[in-house]
Design an enzyme around this catalytic site. Structure first.
Site, mmCIF file in Angstrom:
data_model
loop_
_atom_site.group_PDB
_atom_site.id
_atom_site.type_symbol
_atom_site.label_atom_id
_atom_site.label_comp_id
_atom_site.label_asym_id
_atom_site.label_seq_id
_atom_site.Cartn_x
_atom_site.Cartn_y
_atom_site.Cartn_z
ATOM 1 N N CYS A 103 60.561 -13.676 -72.241
ATOM 2 C CA CYS A 103 59.986 -14.761 -70.859
ATOM 3 C C CYS A 103 59.219 -15.608 -70.579
ATOM 4 C CB CYS A 103 60.921 -14.732 -69.597
ATOM 5 S SG CYS A 103 60.792 -13.347 -68.831
HETATM 6 O O1 LIG Z 1 59.518 -15.372 -66.394
HETATM 7 S S1 LIG Z 1 59.572 -14.717 -65.551
HETATM 8 O O2 LIG Z 1 61.066 -14.528 -64.607
HETATM 9 O O3 LIG Z 1 59.137 -13.373 -65.292
HETATM 10 S S2 LIG Z 1 58.399 -15.455 -63.827
#
Ligand SMILES: O=S(=O)([O-])[S-]
Length: 129
Positions: free
Chosen positions: A87
């Site tokens: 992510c």
């Molecule tokens: O994508 S995140 O959850 O690290 S902000």
């Protein structure tokens, strides 16, 4: 009540994490990468080999991963290779990894530092879908 940061911290303590160096090696060895960010974030820059499946639909869409879509045993097939979740910084991917572990996946890694670390290290990204 706990904050999102604390929630992610607990998830990170429960899952297997990999750093970007390990991810790069794993990709070279054929591991699958799923980018669990939202499509707009993914299209701004992602790892070439990463398939976008946002965290909100990951569990539901996993059997539609392009490598296994259409097979009755799609989930068993996707479980046959290491799966790396990425992510932005490693929070959402840790939550997603925790969830996949509950589904029975035991070869799942959350990439610590996420795309932020990957890009800071000047590793290759592509833009678009
Ligand atoms: O994508 S995140 O959850 O690290 S902000």
């Amino acid at each position: 009540m706990i904050t999102a940061k604390e929630l992610c911290g607990k998830a990170k303590a429960n899952v297997k994490e990999a750093n970007t160096e390990e991810l790069q090696k794993a990709i070279e060895q054929g591991a699958r990468v799923i980018d669990v960010r939202e499509p707009a974030e993914y299209s701004q820059g992602h790892i070439r080999e990463a398939v976008n499946m946002p965290r909100g639909v990951l569990e539901m869409q996993l059997n539609q991963h392009p490598d296994v879509a259409g097979y009755d045993d799609a989930l068993e097939r996707i479980a046959q290779k290491p799966l790396y979740l990425i992510c932005k910084t490693g929070g959402r991917s840790a939550l997603a990894a925790e969830s996949l572990e509950r589904m029975g996946f035991n070869n799942v890694y959350s990439v610590d530092g996420g795309m932020t670390a990957w890009q800071e290290e000047k590793r290759p990204v592509v833009a678009g879908e």
